[in-house]
Write an enzyme that holds these catalytic residues in place. Structure first.
Site, PDB file in Angstrom:
ATOM      1  N   HIS A 380      25.393  52.656   7.730  1.00  0.00           N
ATOM      2  CA  HIS A 380      24.592  53.528   6.872  1.00  0.00           C
ATOM      3  C   HIS A 380      24.085  54.727   7.651  1.00  0.00           C
ATOM      4  CE1 HIS A 380      20.883  54.558   4.369  1.00  0.00           C
ATOM      5  NE2 HIS A 380      21.930  54.824   3.619  1.00  0.00           N
ATOM      6  N   HIS A 381      24.313  55.900   7.091  1.00  0.00           N
ATOM      7  CA  HIS A 381      23.823  57.159   7.669  1.00  0.00           C
ATOM      8  C   HIS A 381      23.043  57.911   6.604  1.00  0.00           C
ATOM      9  CE1 HIS A 381      27.457  57.420  10.694  1.00  0.00           C
ATOM     10  NE2 HIS A 381      26.503  56.611  11.130  1.00  0.00           N
ATOM     11  N   HIS A 460      26.339  59.010  -0.935  1.00  0.00           N
ATOM     12  CA  HIS A 460      25.258  59.141  -1.920  1.00  0.00           C
ATOM     13  C   HIS A 460      24.699  60.558  -1.840  1.00  0.00           C
ATOM     14  CE1 HIS A 460      24.344  54.994  -3.587  1.00  0.00           C
ATOM     15  NE2 HIS A 460      25.545  54.958  -3.050  1.00  0.00           N
ATOM     16  N   GLU A 485      19.379  52.388  -8.948  1.00  0.00           N
ATOM     17  CA  GLU A 485      18.146  52.522  -8.162  1.00  0.00           C
ATOM     18  C   GLU A 485      16.966  52.996  -9.016  1.00  0.00           C
ATOM     19  OE1 GLU A 485      18.806  55.382  -5.038  1.00  0.00           O
ATOM     20  OE2 GLU A 485      19.415  56.955  -6.408  1.00  0.00           O
TER      21      GLU A 485
HETATM   22  C1  NOJ Z   1      19.359  57.294  -1.909  1.00  0.00           C
HETATM   23  C2  NOJ Z   1      20.511  56.390  -2.156  1.00  0.00           C
HETATM   24  O1  NOJ Z   1      21.082  56.630  -3.406  1.00  0.00           O
HETATM   25  C3  NOJ Z   1      20.005  54.969  -2.029  1.00  0.00           C
HETATM   26  O2  NOJ Z   1      21.049  54.069  -2.325  1.00  0.00           O
HETATM   27  C4  NOJ Z   1      19.481  54.749  -0.628  1.00  0.00           C
HETATM   28  O3  NOJ Z   1      18.914  53.467  -0.549  1.00  0.00           O
HETATM   29  C5  NOJ Z   1      18.408  55.777  -0.284  1.00  0.00           C
HETATM   30  N1  NOJ Z   1      18.864  57.093  -0.564  1.00  0.00           N
HETATM   31  C6  NOJ Z   1      18.039  55.712   1.196  1.00  0.00           C
HETATM   32  O4  NOJ Z   1      19.116  56.125   1.993  1.00  0.00           O
HETATM   33 CA    CA Z   2      20.536  58.475  -4.982  1.00  0.00          CA
END
Ligand code: NOJ
Ligand code: CA
Length: 685
Positions: A380-381, A460, A485
């Site tokens: 994850h970045h 994302h 989310e």
């Molecule tokens: C937004 C992303 O859509 C979400 O999946 C992620 O958890 C957060 N950013 C933090 O990186």
């Molecule tokens: Ca998002």
């Protein structure tokens, strides 16, 4: 003087024939003859086009052209210098996808234009007309007048029928693409992101979008006059829309056309207009299902940053890996593993490290533990939109992941629209849009960097999807819309119609990492206002409806234990398909898909509805003829309703075959998910 008369008649006939030819010389028709694209120049030498579908005008006479900053543009005083035609009918294979074989069948017209007066300018319009729609693009060859140009405007217009309903999201706001869809008369559309989906009065459905967005800025549809939309290219931070160097081509401007809503979902136009795979062997790109240390942060149970609630600890990651291994998931995403999250992380773009783990997270041990258990850690970045900080570490960050055997990285660009940061060589910060040329090129750099290490990218807060997964099959998924989310604790939940709308809008661009599968629908209690506005069965159906080669089981592992029989569906459902068929639906109302697993015999079906309960009848003629199937049907119970009874469900088995017509009852906010197994195989299991 009979001979002279004959000569005159012959000459007249010849002239008439020439007129007819020159009129039709500028037309190109789809292989099935239904779609006609016509190009012409008006009296001022301004290029125009129009599109008809049967007897219907879909796009009336609309302008074409590009305007430059310091040079005369290609917009008027043009003349036609050559017309080239070509037809093609081929089948190509997707390494992964919603279907293996994709037929690419079109008639092509290329009209070359040159300036009639003024500085000598050249451009061509290339048009491809498929049975499912049209793509056209500008091609600007090398020429003596300039080699570098600043594009300040693209004049492409779409003069659409006025009696139409539009489904769209507004563009150029702070929330990028993560907006709720609007359903409005076409007149009420302002500046809109594409894809924009429209239903015309006749029932014809069209979708306006673009394909192959490379080294250019994305466009939005801007309603300049009632019904007349223009491409509005995202501006770069220097105010120019695109910096181009000859020879260059623009992305394809696409118009998908279908007699009904589901026809749009079965179209391959966007993929077909992209260039073939440039990465060679991509067997290392792995579709699959994943879980992750993710939803707990969105619920506030854990934090991304360090401290007592830190989610990304070694022990917690190992717990998720155990859960993934037990249930046959391929990956475990861990967010918040690296330093930089403390404080207000969306403002921390400049301090993120992409190589240094927090002290309570042993990256090496976790990735080893995952591999030992047949699971892979997903990297994850989160950049918080600070692209320069990320680019300065990118090579080291991907080297690290490669050394750990990581095959997939989720990236993130949480920054308001227009606030991505780029620091130039003089230390000056520039602010960029997620869909302007700088960002478009950045995303491509990431893909290339990752591909060198056999890593796939799930972006994302990306730029919109325009089919580049064909060219870069390691661009495995992306967000680029309002996902699950928003159903956590920090936003107003998505209304029941949202997921149905996604299928007919955002998903037309390509796969989406929506992150389905929330089982604790009332996570803050029934009266909190924070919840998931669907039934449990709707969550299952999303695995089939919202296509992505990587699908998350997004909830906390412990919540799946509450409904183990329903969880079975998530355990079985594949994410890579031999074939996909959108069966029935209405935009924003309901939709049903059937998909056949790749390298197997099972079919899956997913159907979802909006806030209206409905009965839908589905002929199972997609199943192999002459074969008996056992269907495991996961459906809403008789009293199910997303508001009052989201957990009322029934799981039942039925014997059926391709002649069966299935009646499905979908509750308000509900859905159905079905697994069809050939009977002989079901017996063996
Ligand atoms: C937004 C992303 O859509 C979400 O999946 C992620 O958890 C957060 N950013 C933090 O990186
Ligand atoms: Ca998002």
């Amino acid at each position: 003087m009979p001979d002279a008369n004959n000569y005159k008649i012959t000459a007249l006939l010849f002239a008439a024939l020439m007129l007819a030819c020159s009129a039709s010389a500028m037309e190109v028709v789809s292989p099935d003859g239904r779609i006609v694209f016509a190009v012409n120049l008006d009296a001022d030498g301004k290029p125009h086009y129009s599109i008809s579908y049967g007897v219907e005008t879909v796009i009336a006479e609309s302008r074409l052209g590009i305007r430059f900053k310091d040079h005369a543009g290609v917009e008027e005083s043009m003349r036609e210098v050559a017309v080239e035609r070509r037809s093609s009918d081929s089948v190509w294979q997707q390494p992964w996808g919603e279907r293996r074989d994709v037929r690419d069948h079109y008639n092509e017209l290329m009209v070359k234009f040159a300036s009639a007066v003024g500085p000598e300018r050249h451009f061509a319009l290339r048009v491809r007309v498929h049975d499912d729609g049209i793509g056209f693009r500008y091609e600007v060859p090398e020429q003596s007048y300039y080699d570098e140009v600043d594009i300040v405007d693209e004049l492409t217009e779409f003069d659409l029928p006025r009696a139409a309903t539009a489904w769209w999201i507004p563009g150029r706001g702070w929330n990028r693409y993560e907006e709720l869809y609007r359903t409005t008369p076409i007149d009420d559309v302002s500046l809109a992101h594409t894809p924009v989906t429209l239903r015309l009065a006749s029932g014809t459905h069209i979708s306006l979008h673009e394909a192959a967005l490379i080294d250019y800025s994305g466009y939005m549809l801007d309603q300049r006059r009632p019904g007349v939309f223009q491409t509005n290219l995202a501006p770069r931070s220097d105010g120019v829309r695109v910096k181009a160097r000859t020879p260059f081509v623009t992305p394809w401007r696409t118009i998908q056309i279908s007699p009904d809503a589901v026809g749009l979902l079965n179209s391959n136009l966007i993929l077909n207009l992209n260039e073939p795979n440039v990465l060679g062997d991509v067997s290392w790109v792995e579709p699959g299902k994943y879980v992750g240390i993710w939803w707990a942060m969105h619920l506030g149970i854990n934090t991304w940053g360090s401290g007592a609630k830190h989610g990304a600890t070694t022990a917690n990651a190992e717990r998720y890996i155990d859960f993934a291994a037990e249930n046959g998931f391929d990956g475990v995403l861990v967010e918040g593993w690296n330093t930089g999250w403390d404080g207000s992380w969306f403002d921390n773009g400049s301090v993120f490290s992409f190589t240094e783990p927090y002290a309570d997270f042993d990256l090496q041990a976790v990735s080893d533990y995952a591999r030992k258990n047949g699971v892979r850690l997903i990297g994850h970045h989160e950049t918080s939109g600070h692209v320069s900080n990320y680019e300065s570490q990118m090579s080291a960050a991907y080297d690290l992941y490669e050394s750990l055997g990581i095959r997939q990285v989720k990236t993130g660009y949480v920054a308001d629209g227009g606030q991505m940061q780029r620091v130039d060589a003089n230390g000056v910060t520039h602010y960029e849009w997620h869909d302007a040329q700088f960002a478009v090129n950045h995303f491509e750099r990431v893909l290339t960097e990752a591909a060198r290490r056999k890593i796939s990218i799930n972006t994302h807060e990306p730029v919109k999807a325009t089919g580049l997964r064909r060219t870069y099959p390691n661009w495995i998924s992306r967000e680029g819309a309002r996902g699950q989310e928003y159903n956590a604790t920090w936003a107003k939940p998505n209304p029941p119609e949202h997921n149905v709308l996604l299928a007919f809008t955002r998903l037309l661009g390509g796969p989406m990492d929506f992150t389905p599968g929330i089982f604790d629908l009332l996570h803050q209690g029934p009266d909190s206002g924070f919840r998931v506005q669907s039934t449990l069965m709707h969550q299952l159906a999303l695995y089939v409806v919202l296509y992505s080669p990587v699908q998350m089981a997004a909830d906390l592992p412990e919540n799946y234990g509450r409904y183990p029989d329903a969880f079975e569906f998530i355990v079985h459902v594949p994410t890579d398909w031999e074939e996909s068929i959108a069966l029935t639906g209405g935009v924003g109302d309901y939709v049903a898909f059937a998909r056949k697993e790749r390298d197997g015999d099972d079919w899956y079906l997913g159907a979802i509805t909006d806030e209206e309960p409905r009965a839908i009848s589905i002929p199972l003629d997609f199943l192999d003829a002459g074969r008996d199937y056992v269907a495991t049907i996961y459906r809403d119970g008789d009293n199910a309703d997303w508001k009052t009874s989201p957990y009322d469900y029934v799981i039942e088995e039925r014997q059926l075959d391709h002649s069966t017509s299935l009646e499905l009852l979908l509750a308000a906010g509900g859905g159905a998910a079905i697994r069809f197994r050939p009977a002989e195989k079901a017996e063996q299991q």
